[in-house]
Design a protein around this motif. Structure first.
Motif, PDB file in Angstrom:
ATOM      1  N   ALA A 165      14.920  -5.339 -10.179  1.00 44.44           N
ATOM      2  CA  ALA A 165      15.132  -4.283 -11.162  1.00 44.44           C
ATOM      3  C   ALA A 165      14.407  -3.012 -10.744  1.00 44.44           C
ATOM      4  O   ALA A 165      13.307  -3.060 -10.189  1.00 44.44           O
ATOM      5  CB  ALA A 165      14.639  -4.734 -12.531  1.00 44.44           C
ATOM      6  N   GLU A 166      15.027  -1.880 -11.010  1.00 44.01           N
ATOM      7  CA  GLU A 166      14.497  -0.594 -10.558  1.00 44.01           C
ATOM      8  C   GLU A 166      13.026  -0.402 -10.918  1.00 44.01           C
ATOM      9  O   GLU A 166      12.231   0.005 -10.091  1.00 44.01           O
ATOM     10  CB  GLU A 166      15.333   0.554 -11.125  1.00 44.01           C
ATOM     11  N   GLY A 167      12.639  -0.698 -12.124  1.00 41.19           N
ATOM     12  CA  GLY A 167      11.264  -0.495 -12.554  1.00 41.19           C
ATOM     13  C   GLY A 167      10.258  -1.420 -11.906  1.00 41.19           C
ATOM     14  O   GLY A 167       9.054  -1.209 -12.007  1.00 41.19           O
ATOM     15  N   SER A 168      10.722  -2.457 -11.224  1.00 41.43           N
ATOM     16  CA  SER A 168       9.829  -3.415 -10.574  1.00 41.43           C
ATOM     17  C   SER A 168       9.854  -3.326  -9.055  1.00 41.43           C
ATOM     18  O   SER A 168       9.167  -4.087  -8.379  1.00 41.43           O
ATOM     19  CB  SER A 168      10.194  -4.838 -11.006  1.00 41.43           C
ATOM     20  N   GLN A 169      10.642  -2.407  -8.525  1.00 31.80           N
ATOM     21  CA  GLN A 169      10.688  -2.249  -7.074  1.00 31.80           C
ATOM     22  C   GLN A 169       9.372  -1.661  -6.576  1.00 31.80           C
ATOM     23  O   GLN A 169       8.786  -0.796  -7.217  1.00 31.80           O
ATOM     24  CB  GLN A 169      11.867  -1.368  -6.676  1.00 31.80           C
ATOM     25  N   GLY A 170       8.914  -2.178  -5.439  1.00 35.57           N
ATOM     26  CA  GLY A 170       7.670  -1.699  -4.856  1.00 35.57           C
ATOM     27  C   GLY A 170       6.436  -2.341  -5.459  1.00 35.57           C
ATOM     28  O   GLY A 170       5.317  -1.950  -5.133  1.00 35.57           O
ATOM     29  N   CYS A 171       6.622  -3.311  -6.324  1.00 34.12           N
ATOM     30  CA  CYS A 171       5.497  -3.983  -6.998  1.00 34.12           C
ATOM     31  C   CYS A 171       5.278  -5.407  -6.500  1.00 34.12           C
ATOM     32  O   CYS A 171       4.518  -6.154  -7.099  1.00 34.12           O
ATOM     33  CB  CYS A 171       5.732  -4.008  -8.503  1.00 34.12           C
ATOM     34  N   GLY A 172       5.968  -5.812  -5.464  1.00 29.03           N
ATOM     35  CA  GLY A 172       5.790  -7.144  -4.906  1.00 29.03           C
ATOM     36  C   GLY A 172       6.747  -8.201  -5.425  1.00 29.03           C
ATOM     37  O   GLY A 172       6.695  -9.352  -4.992  1.00 29.03           O
ATOM     38  N   VAL A 173       7.631  -7.838  -6.344  1.00 32.83           N
ATOM     39  CA  VAL A 173       8.575  -8.808  -6.901  1.00 32.83           C
ATOM     40  C   VAL A 173       9.512  -9.325  -5.803  1.00 32.83           C
ATOM     41  O   VAL A 173       9.754 -10.531  -5.698  1.00 32.83           O
ATOM     42  CB  VAL A 173       9.365  -8.211  -8.080  1.00 32.83           C
ATOM     43  N   GLY A 174      10.037  -8.436  -4.984  1.00 33.01           N
ATOM     44  CA  GLY A 174      10.926  -8.848  -3.899  1.00 33.01           C
ATOM     45  C   GLY A 174      10.235  -9.771  -2.911  1.00 33.01           C
ATOM     46  O   GLY A 174      10.815 -10.770  -2.477  1.00 33.01           O
ATOM     47  N   SER A 175       8.986  -9.467  -2.583  1.00 30.80           N
ATOM     48  CA  SER A 175       8.235 -10.335  -1.670  1.00 30.80           C
ATOM     49  C   SER A 175       8.010 -11.709  -2.278  1.00 30.80           C
ATOM     50  O   SER A 175       8.119 -12.723  -1.586  1.00 30.80           O
ATOM     51  CB  SER A 175       6.888  -9.696  -1.312  1.00 30.80           C
ATOM     52  N   ALA A 176       7.698 -11.758  -3.575  1.00 28.62           N
ATOM     53  CA  ALA A 176       7.499 -13.052  -4.242  1.00 28.62           C
ATOM     54  C   ALA A 176       8.790 -13.871  -4.203  1.00 28.62           C
ATOM     55  O   ALA A 176       8.755 -15.076  -3.928  1.00 28.62           O
ATOM     56  CB  ALA A 176       7.038 -12.839  -5.677  1.00 28.62           C
ATOM     57  N   LEU A 177       9.905 -13.222  -4.478  1.00 29.71           N
ATOM     58  CA  LEU A 177      11.192 -13.914  -4.424  1.00 29.71           C
ATOM     59  C   LEU A 177      11.502 -14.395  -3.010  1.00 29.71           C
ATOM     60  O   LEU A 177      11.955 -15.525  -2.814  1.00 29.71           O
ATOM     61  CB  LEU A 177      12.318 -13.002  -4.904  1.00 29.71           C
ATOM     62  N   LEU A 178      11.252 -13.548  -2.044  1.00 32.06           N
ATOM     63  CA  LEU A 178      11.576 -13.910  -0.662  1.00 32.06           C
ATOM     64  C   LEU A 178      10.697 -15.067  -0.182  1.00 32.06           C
ATOM     65  O   LEU A 178      11.194 -16.010   0.452  1.00 32.06           O
ATOM     66  CB  LEU A 178      11.450 -12.690   0.257  1.00 32.06           C
ATOM     67  N   PRO A 197       0.830  -1.206   0.000  1.00 29.74           N
ATOM     68  CA  PRO A 197       0.000   0.000   0.000  1.00 29.74           C
ATOM     69  C   PRO A 197       0.868   1.261   0.000  1.00 29.74           C
ATOM     70  O   PRO A 197       1.855   1.350   0.719  1.00 29.74           O
ATOM     71  CB  PRO A 197      -0.793  -0.108   1.308  1.00 29.74           C
ATOM     72  N   GLY A 198       0.508   2.197  -0.851  1.00 31.20           N
ATOM     73  CA  GLY A 198       1.195   3.480  -0.892  1.00 31.20           C
ATOM     74  C   GLY A 198       2.499   3.482  -1.653  1.00 31.20           C
ATOM     75  O   GLY A 198       3.191   4.485  -1.676  1.00 31.20           O
ATOM     76  N   VAL A 199       2.879   2.375  -2.294  1.00 32.51           N
ATOM     77  CA  VAL A 199       4.163   2.337  -2.975  1.00 32.51           C
ATOM     78  C   VAL A 199       3.999   2.584  -4.461  1.00 32.51           C
ATOM     79  O   VAL A 199       4.534   3.526  -4.996  1.00 32.51           O
ATOM     80  CB  VAL A 199       4.894   1.004  -2.716  1.00 32.51           C
ATOM     81  N   ARG A 200       3.268   1.719  -5.149  1.00 27.40           N
ATOM     82  CA  ARG A 200       3.015   1.870  -6.580  1.00 27.40           C
ATOM     83  C   ARG A 200       1.627   1.345  -6.865  1.00 27.40           C
ATOM     84  O   ARG A 200       1.117   0.522  -6.144  1.00 27.40           O
ATOM     85  CB  ARG A 200       4.039   1.104  -7.403  1.00 27.40           C
ATOM     86  N   SER A 201       1.043   1.788  -7.947  1.00 31.07           N
ATOM     87  CA  SER A 201      -0.321   1.387  -8.221  1.00 31.07           C
ATOM     88  C   SER A 201      -0.439   0.133  -9.073  1.00 31.07           C
ATOM     89  O   SER A 201      -1.457  -0.516  -9.074  1.00 31.07           O
ATOM     90  CB  SER A 201      -1.063   2.531  -8.906  1.00 31.07           C
ATOM     91  N   GLU A 202       0.588  -0.216  -9.827  1.00 29.53           N
ATOM     92  CA  GLU A 202       0.472  -1.382 -10.692  1.00 29.53           C
ATOM     93  C   GLU A 202       1.201  -2.583 -10.107  1.00 29.53           C
ATOM     94  O   GLU A 202       2.114  -2.454  -9.317  1.00 29.53           O
ATOM     95  CB  GLU A 202       0.992  -1.070 -12.097  1.00 29.53           C
ATOM     96  N   SER A 203       0.740  -3.751 -10.521  1.00 30.79           N
ATOM     97  CA  SER A 203       1.425  -4.978 -10.129  1.00 30.79           C
ATOM     98  C   SER A 203       2.215  -5.482 -11.332  1.00 30.79           C
ATOM     99  O   SER A 203       2.036  -5.021 -12.453  1.00 30.79           O
ATOM    100  CB  SER A 203       0.419  -6.025  -9.647  1.00 30.79           C
ATOM    101  N   VAL A 204       3.083  -6.413 -11.074  1.00 35.54           N
ATOM    102  CA  VAL A 204       3.923  -6.982 -12.112  1.00 35.54           C
ATOM    103  C   VAL A 204       3.674  -8.483 -12.125  1.00 35.54           C
ATOM    104  O   VAL A 204       3.740  -9.129 -11.084  1.00 35.54           O
ATOM    105  CB  VAL A 204       5.421  -6.693 -11.834  1.00 35.54           C
ATOM    106  N   ALA A 205       3.376  -9.039 -13.298  1.00 36.51           N
ATOM    107  CA  ALA A 205       3.175 -10.477 -13.417  1.00 36.51           C
ATOM    108  C   ALA A 205       4.543 -11.139 -13.599  1.00 36.51           C
ATOM    109  O   ALA A 205       5.255 -10.834 -14.552  1.00 36.51           O
ATOM    110  CB  ALA A 205       2.273 -10.799 -14.596  1.00 36.51           C
ATOM    111  N   VAL A 206       4.902 -11.992 -12.664  1.00 35.93           N
ATOM    112  CA  VAL A 206       6.179 -12.698 -12.728  1.00 35.93           C
ATOM    113  C   VAL A 206       5.964 -14.157 -12.373  1.00 35.93           C
ATOM    114  O   VAL A 206       5.007 -14.515 -11.696  1.00 35.93           O
ATOM    115  CB  VAL A 206       7.251 -12.111 -11.773  1.00 35.93           C
TER     116      VAL A 206
END
Length: 168
Positions: free
Chosen positions: A94-107, A8-17
């Motif tokens: 990657a910079e353009g994917s930060q704040g979109c949940g990619v790091g959480s998915a990896l973790l 919440p409050g980071v970015r509005s779009e999600s990234v499909a990975v």
């Protein structure tokens, strides 16, 4: 495929990975993904060949459109008592994917991998605040129990701090 949603409050779009194990063919992309983090001092500099040699340690987040959006490596090491524990390293998004949940998915994926391998504790080091790790149950400390060879390679000049999470 996993669609990851932003905090919440980071970015509005999600990234499909999709998160998968890396292979040797991913080595050049792993290296390129890591370079900006090396430049800013968040990661240790590793020669490109190391990524090919250690590709089996890595999980990668791959975008639906192709290309790697993030990576993290998991390595089992003995702790000071000789028990197998896991070390997370080279974690970057990657910079353009930060704040979109990619790091959480990896973790989440790498913690699942560590659990499947039967380790009881996972260690990492961060030169930043470590907020993502803290949100996923890591806590500061554990230096005295961390794998000695790994701990000895931490660069005090980078201001890294050790974080640990119990899986048991």
């Amino acid at each position: 495929m996993t669609t990851v949603t932003p905090r919440p409050g980071v970015r509005s779009e999600s990234v499909a990975v999709s998160v998968r194990h890396a292979g040797r063919s991913d080595a050049a992309a792993l290296y390129r993904l890591s370079v900006p983090f090396v430049r800013e001092g968040a990661l240790r500099d590793r020669p490109a060949g190391v990524y090919a040699r250690d590709a089996a340690d890595f999980l990668v987040a791959e975008a639906a459109r192709g290309g790697l959006e993030g990576c993290v490596a998991l390595c089992l090491r003995p702790d000071v008592h000789g028990r197998a524990v896991a070390v997370l390293y080279n974690f970057c998004v990657a910079e353009g994917s930060q704040g979109c949940g990619v790091g959480s998915a990896l973790l989440r994926a790498v913690l699942g991998e560590a659990t499947a391998r039967g380790v009881s504790r996972v260690f990492t080091a961060t030169a930043g605040g470590g907020e993502l790790f803290l949100r996923h149950g890591f806590a500061p400390g554990g230096e005295e129990e961390a794998p000695p060879r790994w701990r000895a390679r931490l660069d005090p000049a980078r201001g890294s701090r050790v974080l640990v999470r119990s899986l048991a």
